[in-house]
Design an enzyme around this catalytic site. Structure first.
Site, PDB file in Angstrom:
ATOM      1  N   GLU A  83       0.843  -1.197   0.000  1.00 35.68           N
ATOM      2  CA  GLU A  83       0.000   0.000   0.000  1.00 35.68           C
ATOM      3  C   GLU A  83       0.874   1.241   0.000  1.00 35.68           C
ATOM      4  O   GLU A  83       1.981   1.216   0.529  1.00 35.68           O
ATOM      5  CB  GLU A  83      -0.860   0.099   1.275  1.00 35.68           C
ATOM      6  CG  GLU A  83      -1.193  -1.174   1.902  1.00 35.68           C
ATOM      7  CD  GLU A  83      -2.093  -1.045   3.128  1.00 35.68           C
ATOM      8  OE1 GLU A  83      -2.056   0.000   3.791  1.00 35.68           O
ATOM      9  OE2 GLU A  83      -2.818  -2.005   3.375  1.00 35.68           O
TER      10      GLU A  83
ATOM     11  N   LYS B  14       2.231   4.657   1.399  1.00 38.86           N
ATOM     12  CA  LYS B  14       2.300   5.225   2.750  1.00 38.86           C
ATOM     13  C   LYS B  14       1.911   6.703   2.625  1.00 38.86           C
ATOM     14  O   LYS B  14       2.692   7.527   2.131  1.00 38.86           O
ATOM     15  CB  LYS B  14       3.710   5.067   3.316  1.00 38.86           C
ATOM     16  CG  LYS B  14       3.813   5.490   4.761  1.00 38.86           C
ATOM     17  CD  LYS B  14       5.131   5.019   5.354  1.00 38.86           C
ATOM     18  CE  LYS B  14       5.234   5.319   6.822  1.00 38.86           C
ATOM     19  NZ  LYS B  14       5.096   6.722   7.176  1.00 38.86           N
TER      20      LYS B  14
ATOM     21  N   ASP C 287       1.225  10.485   3.326  1.00 32.84           N
ATOM     22  CA  ASP C 287       1.969  11.431   4.141  1.00 32.84           C
ATOM     23  C   ASP C 287       0.990  12.416   4.769  1.00 32.84           C
ATOM     24  O   ASP C 287       0.770  13.505   4.267  1.00 32.84           O
ATOM     25  CB  ASP C 287       2.996  12.157   3.265  1.00 32.84           C
ATOM     26  CG  ASP C 287       4.111  12.726   4.098  1.00 32.84           C
ATOM     27  OD1 ASP C 287       4.112  12.497   5.319  1.00 32.84           O
ATOM     28  OD2 ASP C 287       4.980  13.399   3.528  1.00 32.84           O
TER      29      ASP C 287
ATOM     30  N   TYR D 261      -6.853   2.479   6.361  1.00 37.15           N
ATOM     31  CA  TYR D 261      -5.841   1.462   6.053  1.00 37.15           C
ATOM     32  C   TYR D 261      -5.793   0.298   7.038  1.00 37.15           C
ATOM     33  O   TYR D 261      -5.010  -0.616   6.841  1.00 37.15           O
ATOM     34  CB  TYR D 261      -4.451   2.070   5.864  1.00 37.15           C
ATOM     35  CG  TYR D 261      -3.905   2.889   7.021  1.00 37.15           C
ATOM     36  CD1 TYR D 261      -3.706   2.326   8.277  1.00 37.15           C
ATOM     37  CD2 TYR D 261      -3.558   4.217   6.828  1.00 37.15           C
ATOM     38  CE1 TYR D 261      -3.201   3.068   9.323  1.00 37.15           C
ATOM     39  CE2 TYR D 261      -3.047   4.976   7.874  1.00 37.15           C
ATOM     40  CZ  TYR D 261      -2.877   4.394   9.119  1.00 37.15           C
ATOM     41  OH  TYR D 261      -2.366   5.124  10.156  1.00 37.15           O
TER      42      TYR D 261
ATOM     43  N   LYS E  97      10.764   3.351   2.898  1.00 34.75           N
ATOM     44  CA  LYS E  97      10.661   4.792   2.668  1.00 34.75           C
ATOM     45  C   LYS E  97      11.253   5.174   1.319  1.00 34.75           C
ATOM     46  O   LYS E  97      12.257   4.622   0.876  1.00 34.75           O
ATOM     47  CB  LYS E  97      11.400   5.550   3.774  1.00 34.75           C
ATOM     48  CG  LYS E  97      10.825   5.330   5.162  1.00 34.75           C
ATOM     49  CD  LYS E  97       9.447   5.920   5.340  1.00 34.75           C
ATOM     50  CE  LYS E  97       9.481   7.383   5.671  1.00 34.75           C
ATOM     51  NZ  LYS E  97       9.772   7.716   7.054  1.00 34.75           N
TER      52      LYS E  97
ATOM     53  N   CYS F 172      23.059  45.164 -14.256  1.00 30.92           N
ATOM     54  CA  CYS F 172      23.186  43.786 -14.736  1.00 30.92           C
ATOM     55  C   CYS F 172      24.517  43.191 -14.261  1.00 30.92           C
ATOM     56  O   CYS F 172      25.575  43.786 -14.506  1.00 30.92           O
ATOM     57  CB  CYS F 172      23.118  43.772 -16.261  1.00 30.92           C
ATOM     58  SG  CYS F 172      23.489  42.155 -16.950  1.00 30.92           S
TER      59      CYS F 172
ATOM     60  N   CYS G 107      26.735  42.666 -17.634  1.00 29.33           N
ATOM     61  CA  CYS G 107      27.237  43.737 -18.503  1.00 29.33           C
ATOM     62  C   CYS G 107      27.220  45.102 -17.829  1.00 29.33           C
ATOM     63  O   CYS G 107      27.692  46.082 -18.401  1.00 29.33           O
ATOM     64  CB  CYS G 107      26.450  43.781 -19.815  1.00 29.33           C
ATOM     65  SG  CYS G 107      24.772  44.394 -19.629  1.00 29.33           S
TER      66      CYS G 107
ATOM     67  N   CYS H 129      17.552  43.015 -17.960  1.00 24.22           N
ATOM     68  CA  CYS H 129      18.663  43.751 -18.541  1.00 24.22           C
ATOM     69  C   CYS H 129      18.246  44.016 -19.975  1.00 24.22           C
ATOM     70  O   CYS H 129      17.847  43.105 -20.697  1.00 24.22           O
ATOM     71  CB  CYS H 129      19.932  42.895 -18.497  1.00 24.22           C
ATOM     72  SG  CYS H 129      21.211  43.463 -19.626  1.00 24.22           S
TER      73      CYS H 129
ATOM     74  N   CYS I  22      24.920  42.110 -24.161  1.00 23.34           N
ATOM     75  CA  CYS I  22      25.177  41.604 -22.798  1.00 23.34           C
ATOM     76  C   CYS I  22      25.710  40.178 -22.943  1.00 23.34           C
ATOM     77  O   CYS I  22      25.056  39.320 -23.546  1.00 23.34           O
ATOM     78  CB  CYS I  22      23.882  41.616 -21.993  1.00 23.34           C
ATOM     79  SG  CYS I  22      23.993  40.663 -20.465  1.00 23.34           S
TER      80      CYS I  22
HETATM   81  S1  IVH Z   1      -0.293   0.884   9.010  1.00 24.87           S
HETATM   82  C1  IVH Z   1       0.826  -1.035  12.861  1.00 24.87           C
HETATM   83  N1  IVH Z   1      -0.659   1.774   6.569  1.00 24.87           N
HETATM   84  O1  IVH Z   1       2.545   5.701   8.766  1.00 24.87           O
HETATM   85  C2  IVH Z   1       0.443  -0.432  11.597  1.00 24.87           C
HETATM   86  N2  IVH Z   1       0.248   3.240   8.192  1.00 24.87           N
HETATM   87  O2  IVH Z   1       4.853   4.874  10.984  1.00 24.87           O
HETATM   88  C3  IVH Z   1       0.456   1.020  11.636  1.00 24.87           C
HETATM   89  N3  IVH Z   1       0.684   5.499   7.347  1.00 24.87           N
HETATM   90  O3  IVH Z   1       1.509   6.770  11.821  1.00 24.87           O
HETATM   91  C4  IVH Z   1       0.020   1.754  10.484  1.00 24.87           C
HETATM   92  N4  IVH Z   1      -0.033   5.161   5.300  1.00 24.87           N
HETATM   93  O4  IVH Z   1      -0.194   7.152  10.029  1.00 24.87           O
HETATM   94  C5  IVH Z   1      -0.234   2.051   7.814  1.00 24.87           C
HETATM   95  N5  IVH Z   1      -1.056   2.455   4.370  1.00 24.87           N
HETATM   96  C6  IVH Z   1      -0.645   2.728   5.616  1.00 24.87           C
HETATM   97  C7  IVH Z   1      -0.171   3.996   5.964  1.00 24.87           C
HETATM   98  C8  IVH Z   1       0.291   4.215   7.272  1.00 24.87           C
HETATM   99  C9  IVH Z   1       0.475   6.050   6.138  1.00 24.87           C
HETATM  100  C10 IVH Z   1       1.274   6.200   8.528  1.00 24.87           C
HETATM  101  C11 IVH Z   1       0.503   5.990   9.788  1.00 24.87           C
HETATM  102  C12 IVH Z   1       1.521   5.753  10.878  1.00 24.87           C
HETATM  103  C13 IVH Z   1       2.824   5.791  10.143  1.00 24.87           C
HETATM  104  C14 IVH Z   1       3.622   4.576  10.538  1.00 24.87           C
END
Ligand code: IVH
Length: 671
Positions: free
Chosen positions: A113, A115, A117, A225, A314, A408, A411, A426, A432
């Site tokens: 999935e 992650k 932000d 999630y 990451k 400038c 020049c 300029c 120039c």
């Molecule tokens: S699972 C034990 N799934 O990432 C499982 N977390 O460091 C915990 N996050 O604070 C979370 N997308 O807010 C999970 N698809 C995803 C996620 C996700 C973002 C964030 C979550 C958590 C941090 C984990």
């Protein structure tokens, strides 16, 4: 006509509004117009005004926010909200998989999935209604943000479907999509307010409002999630089936989820998403891999604050903090002076960045920058690195103000600001040296005159030594002059002279593009040639005549008229012609833009610019057949070097024959 009771009407309105809200915000597939939705919503508010007891916790009216709070209440999580271990490389991910494999007896699956932000949130539903929402806090206790979360349109206030557990918790991420983030910052700028540094900060700031009416106006989304505690019916054996249920009940689930059976597929998924990352509608900072089978998750268990059955891989960070060491002012091809941040090199978004454009004086003022500041640098995907903000509390006492030059830097002529634009220019044109260098670079570039071997360092030397004072001087260069320059030998000097000689015979549209007229790019140059067919006709065209050309509006037309009206440009073009530059007359207008339906073309010899097969596809795409032999039915023969019997036969039969240049000019005009 039977009149419906207000309570029944209210119930029906709630159902309709929940349904349409889900279609709009979760499925992205509305069934009714915004106006119709607003009408239903207004009617709901009207009824609740008359009968305030109807404004229950799950009413869609809750989405507009509630009276402001003095402080958030603290709530305890029934199950701690854990964090994830991180893997920063393929090897670390492989090591994680090995640990999993060592602990489990049989086969297993991963769910991959994105992650998100944003900010983690816990949502509790009782008998299908949202009763509490909380932040993660320290993992044990968070803050009660129920009123704020209720304003998020993709959060169901009431679940759809059936068979949900009596009481259960859904976890997910609250985030701000990039479009909404950009609009929010735009508004902030217009109102003279501080902008948010990134979508995550904007989401966090929006969720932390004591006045949920403010949150209601922020473009937040919630993606579910996982499931936290469950009381009542057990409803899934695996993570993927739990998410599928959540989807049925009305939650937004990531459309990018993938269930896979091996770590290799996990790695493939990482690369796929890394590619897509810059084009996504929201920020992600990595991938989360989770063991799918709940039973196996249980067997694996937890280590301190993270599960052993999941890991985050990451992406390289898109934002880093570094020091603004200096600001330099660069002069571009059209004389615009751009401030460039000179940074302490920093690894961000997968590359080392040491320069970033600061655009103009207004941008520096907006950011409130000083030399010596710690600055946040962002580089997302292939996007040019950007200074996002200065870290206010890190400013040193010796930080220096950034002073915009009045002359400038290349020049020395006086810089001028026009009232029509923010840019400072300029006005010295090609006298120039900075503008001359940039003009030469553009002139020689691949899409313009495509002169091989005229690199940046060489152009610098040519201008600095005075060998080239105008563009036409390039074509007067002799090999012995070039060979005397740094990093040039006889061979490269001869090659460059040959490349310049070759470039003398060019296509008109390339030449027009190479002239560097403001806002005239490749496509406009092509359209201009299609329309006017000759440089003289273009140079003499009126504003009205220019505006008849595809893609040319009054501003571009004005730039073109202005360019050809300037004596120094006329002289520059005359000097180029004098130096031997000539261009092919474009293919006659009746061959232009036409479909080749019903025609038969033949290709022979080798083509230098592309494989024969590619040329064949281009011709076929225009509707002609491509045959292997010449006959009286052949309409046209394209003959590259080395053409033999087919060319001879075509000539005998009087069939029109083109060389590669003519073919390329024709193809370019069809685009
Ligand atoms: S699972 C034990 N799934 O990432 C499982 N977390 O460091 C915990 N996050 O604070 C979370 N997308 O807010 C999970 N698809 C995803 C996620 C996700 C973002 C964030 C979550 C958590 C941090 C984990």
């Amino acid at each position: 006509m039977t009149s419906t009771s207000p309570t029944l009407e209210h119930k029906q309105l709630c159902e309709q509004l929940h349904y349409h809200c889900h279609r709009y915000y979760v499925l992205d597939d509305p069934e009714i117009s915004d106006a119709e939705y607003d009408r239903l919503f207004q009617r709901l508010l009207e009824l609740e005004k008359q009968l305030p007891e109807l404004a229950v916790a799950s009413s869609p009216s809750q989405r507009v926010g509630a009276p402001a709070l003095d402080a958030f209440n603290s709530v305890e999580h029934r199950l701690p909200m854990l964090s994830l271990d991180n893997a920063f490389s393929d090897d670390e991910l492989a090591a994680f998989d090995k640990r999993v494999a060592d602990k489990l007896a049989g086969s297993y699956h991963y769910v991959c999935e994105p992650k998100y932000d944003g900010i983690a949130a816990s949502l509790i539903y009782q008998r299908g209604e949202l009763i509490q929402a909380a932040t993660r806090g320290d993992g044990q206790r968070g803050e009660d943000i129920t009123q704020n979360v209720k304003t998020i349109n993709s959060v169901p206030l009431k679940l759809s479907g059936e068979h949900w557990p009596d009481l259960f918790e859904v976890r997910g991420e609250v985030y701000m999509p990039l479009k909404g983030f950009a609009e929010l910052n735009q508004q902030a700028l217009q109102n003279g307010q501080k902008t948010f540094v990134n979508p995550r900060n904007a989401a966090a700031g929006s969720l932390r409002q004591l006045d949920s009416k403010i949150t209601a106006n922020r473009p937040l989304e919630f993606c579910a999630y996982s499931v936290g505690f469950v009381e009542g019916a057990h409803f899934a054996d695996s993570h993927s089936s739990a998410l599928a249920k959540l989807k049925q009940w009305g939650f937004l689930i990531s459309p990018l989820l993938k269930r896979v059976a091996s770590i290799e597929q996990c790695l493939d998924y990482y690369r796929e998403l890394e590619q897509q990352r810059a084009a996504l509608a929201f920020d992600i900072d990595g991938i989360v891999y989770k063991i799918d089978e709940f039973e196996l998750q249980q067997q694996l268990g937890f280590v301190s604050r993270a599960p052993r059955w999941a890991i985050a891989r990451k992406f390289p960070a898109q934002e880093e903090i570094t020091e603004l060491k200096d600001v330099e002012f660069q002069v571009g091809r059209t004389g615009v002076v751009t401030p460039v941040a000179k940074l302490k090199p920093v690894f961000v978004g997968g590359v080392t960045v040491s320069n970033a454009s600061l655009h103009n004086r207004e941008e520096i003022e907006r950011l409130g920058l000083k030399i010596g500041d710690s600055v946040v640098i962002r580089r997302a995907g292939d996007v040019i690195p950007k200074v996002v903000s200065a870290v206010a509390n890190k400013r040193q006492s010796d930080a220096r103000a950034i002073v915009f030059p009045e002359h400038c830097p290349a020049c020395g002529s006086e810089l001028q600001a026009s009232d029509k634009e923010v840019a400072i220019r300029c006005q010295a044109g090609l006298s120039c040296p900075a503008q001359l260098k940039e003009s030469l670079r553009h002139f020689a570039s691949r899409d313009a005159m495509d002169i091989d071997g005229l690199g940046e360092k060489l152009l610098e030397q040519l201008v600095d030594t005075g060998l080239v004072k105008g563009i036409a001087d390039l074509f007067k260069l002799e090999a012995w002059q070039l060979a005397g320059l740094e990093r040039m030998g006889d061979k490269s000097a001869n090659n460059l002279v040959a490349a310049l000689e070759k470039a003398k015979h060019c296509q008109l549209e390339r030449f027009i593009f190479a002239l560097g007229i403001r806002e005239v790019g490749q496509a406009t140059s092509r359209n201009l040639v299609r329309h006017f067919a000759s440089l003289d006709a273009l140079a003499g065209a009126s504003l009205d005549a220019l505006c008849e050309v595809d893609d040319v509006g009054p501003i571009v037309a004005e730039h073109i008229v202005h360019f050809f009206a300037q004596e120094k440009n006329q002289q520059s073009i005359a000097a180029l012609i004098e130096a031997g530059l000539s261009w092919q007359t474009p293919v006659s207008s009746d061959a232009r833009g036409q479909s080749l339906d019903g025609q038969t073309w033949v290709l022979t010899g080798t083509l230098e610019s592309m494989p024969r097969n590619d040329a064949k596809k281009l011709i076929q795409a225009l509707g002609a057949k491509v045959s292997g032999s010449v006959s009286k039915n052949t309409d046209l023969l394209v003959a590259g070097p080395g053409a033999g019997s087919k060319l001879k036969k075509a000539q005998e039969l009087g069939i029109e024959t083109w060389d590669e240049q003519q073919f390329l000019a024709f193809i370019e005009q069809q685009r």
